[in-house]
Design an enzyme around this catalytic site. Structure first.
Site, PDB file in Angstrom:
ATOM      1  N   GLY A   8       0.841  -1.187   0.000  1.00  0.00           N
ATOM      2  CA  GLY A   8       0.000   0.000   0.000  1.00  0.00           C
ATOM      3  C   GLY A   8       0.878   1.238   0.000  1.00  0.00           C
ATOM      4  N   GLY A  12       3.906   8.900   0.473  1.00  0.00           N
ATOM      5  CA  GLY A  12       4.846   9.331   1.499  1.00  0.00           C
ATOM      6  C   GLY A  12       6.139   8.536   1.471  1.00  0.00           C
ATOM      7  N   ASP A  14       7.585   6.756   3.886  1.00  0.00           N
ATOM      8  CA  ASP A  14       7.595   5.481   4.595  1.00  0.00           C
ATOM      9  C   ASP A  14       7.169   4.326   3.691  1.00  0.00           C
ATOM     10  OD1 ASP A  14       8.469   6.639   6.968  1.00  0.00           O
ATOM     11  OD2 ASP A  14       6.433   7.040   7.661  1.00  0.00           O
ATOM     12  N   SER A  15       6.020   4.441   3.062  1.00  0.00           N
ATOM     13  CA  SER A  15       5.558   3.354   2.205  1.00  0.00           C
ATOM     14  C   SER A  15       6.456   3.197   0.981  1.00  0.00           C
ATOM     15  CB  SER A  15       4.105   3.585   1.779  1.00  0.00           C
ATOM     16  OG  SER A  15       3.942   4.814   1.102  1.00  0.00           O
ATOM     17  N   MET A  34      -4.189   3.704  -2.739  1.00  0.00           N
ATOM     18  CA  MET A  34      -5.595   3.657  -2.330  1.00  0.00           C
ATOM     19  C   MET A  34      -6.176   5.066  -2.308  1.00  0.00           C
ATOM     20  SD  MET A  34      -5.609   0.946   0.860  1.00  0.00           S
ATOM     21  CE  MET A  34      -4.012   1.445   1.497  1.00  0.00           C
ATOM     22  N   CYS A  97      -9.980   2.849  10.299  1.00  0.00           N
ATOM     23  CA  CYS A  97      -9.519   2.794   8.911  1.00  0.00           C
ATOM     24  C   CYS A  97      -8.568   1.624   8.706  1.00  0.00           C
ATOM     25  CB  CYS A  97      -8.825   4.108   8.549  1.00  0.00           C
ATOM     26  SG  CYS A  97      -8.249   4.171   6.842  1.00  0.00           S
ATOM     27  N   GLY A 121       3.691   0.843   5.220  1.00  0.00           N
ATOM     28  CA  GLY A 121       4.789   1.582   5.822  1.00  0.00           C
ATOM     29  C   GLY A 121       4.605   1.847   7.296  1.00  0.00           C
ATOM     30  N   CYS A 193      -7.083  10.240   8.640  1.00  0.00           N
ATOM     31  CA  CYS A 193      -6.788   9.162   7.697  1.00  0.00           C
ATOM     32  C   CYS A 193      -7.499   9.367   6.355  1.00  0.00           C
ATOM     33  CB  CYS A 193      -7.213   7.838   8.310  1.00  0.00           C
ATOM     34  SG  CYS A 193      -6.841   6.405   7.309  1.00  0.00           S
TER      35      CYS A 193
END
Length: 355
Positions: A8, A12, A14-15, A34, A97, A121, A193
């Site tokens: 996913g 950003g 991190d992911s 997503m 979420c 992430g 979120c």
């Protein structure tokens, strides 16, 4: 072992780094963006985030797809969020979420796409022990996100991967810079979120009309007017509009309670006012990661909000529906609607919604 994995990707850092690390390990990685909020009349950052995903995928050689869960998000998360606010509570949409969208709707999508597992992430760790998947705090305590993941089940966790769980955030940024990711310096998101960062009250006013009422002290003195109880949360200091009121020692004002029957917001002065401190709480809607409740005779630690230090506690009562905790020291602004999450050392056990 080379595996088919779905990551996913939010746009950003991190992911993005999570996807890169899995790709470097030789896995067949599909990055999926997503889109979970759809309203072109509002300032939604989804378009730019997707462009960032595409730019990252170009650098690391990643196949990318996109999926729209806007309907699921509004039905399963946002409707609950609004109903809880109207009931005078302060829900955490990120918790729901994760349980309902990222690790349910998105996990179903990943498995249908032929993936063995899905990765995100998030900063958390997973450990297999005695036939169960345990969730542990991240190595980077300042970024640990196990609090937001406490409602995940054994079925969900068995299909999850958290590549950043053992990595410090500074290392994630370094990797992103070293491989020249275009979002290496992108600011971390702190908004609701999938809704993004925007003036919270102005956003809510589009969905929950104003219902003004009095702001009063515990002894009934009116010191101002609120715009609607759903716009405020316990412990809130900013945005009260009564800074000029200099009762007592002139200390700052804080929200201490809500009286829904009279539409009154109760405010007090001073961070350590007794109405802001509690030694016990009761929670419902319990969810335990192992599938069964923890031993009520052991001592634990708990968080009643994200970024709070672990608070030593003991279980006063525990059954299928209710958890009652007593803390060693008074806790500040325990807020109905928020989550209390129980820990045994680094192990996240689960928790519930504060009553």
């Amino acid at each position: 072992m080379n595996r088919r994995l779905v990551v996913g990707m939010s746009g950003g850092v991190d992911s993005s780094v999570a996807a890169y690390l899995l790709k470097q390990q030789g896995h067949d990685v599909l990055g999926v963006f997503m889109r979970n909020w759809e309203d072109e009349s509002e300032n939604c950052p989804a378009r730019q985030d997707f462009l960032d995903v595409l730019a990252v995928a170009d650098v690391i050689g990643l196949e990318v797809d996109a999926v729209n869960f806007s309907a699921e998000y509004k039905d399963r998360v946002f409707a609950y969020f609004l109903s809880e606010l109207q009931a005078g509570r302060t829900p955490n949409p990120d918790v729901l979420c994760n349980a309902e969208i990222k690790f349910k709707a998105f996990l179903d999508f990943a498995l249908a796409a032929g993936a063995e597992k899905m990765a995100t992430g998030h900063y958390a760790r997973l450990e297999e022990r005695e036939g169960l998947t345990r969730m542990l705090k991240a190595r980077d305590s300042s970024k640990d996100q196990s609090y937001f993941l406490y409602r995940l089940t054994q079925s969900q966790l068995s299909r999850a991967l958290f590549p950043l769980g053992d990595i410090l955030k500074t290392e994630v940024r370094r990797i992103a810079h070293d491989i020249h990711l275009p979002n290496a310096a992108k600011k971390d998101s702190t908004g609701i979120c999938f809704i993004g960062e925007r003036p919270f009250r102005a956003f809510l006013e589009q969905h929950l009309p104003k219902e003004p009422g009095p702001m009063q002290t515990p002894d009934g003195k009116t010191v101002g007017e609120h715009q609607g109880l759903m716009y405020y949360t316990l412990g809130q200091r900013q945005g009260l509009g009564i800074g000029g009121q200099k009762d007592g020692d002139g200390e700052p004002w804080f929200v201490a309670a809500k009286d829904l029957a009279s539409n009154t917001l109760i405010v007090v002065q001073g961070h350590s006012h007794p109405l802001l401190l509690s030694t016990t709480l009761t929670a419902g809607q319990l969810s335990w990661i192992s599938g069964s409740a923890p031993d009520p005779d052991r001592r634990y630690a708990a968080k009643t909000r994200y970024r709070q230090s672990d608070a030593p506690c003991r279980v006063l009562a525990l059954d299928d529906d209710t958890l009652r905790l007593a803390f060693d020291t008074p806790q500040w602004a325990i807020t109905p609607g928020q989550s209390v999450v129980l820990y045994d050392g680094d192990v996240c056990l689960g928790g519930g919604i504060i009553h």
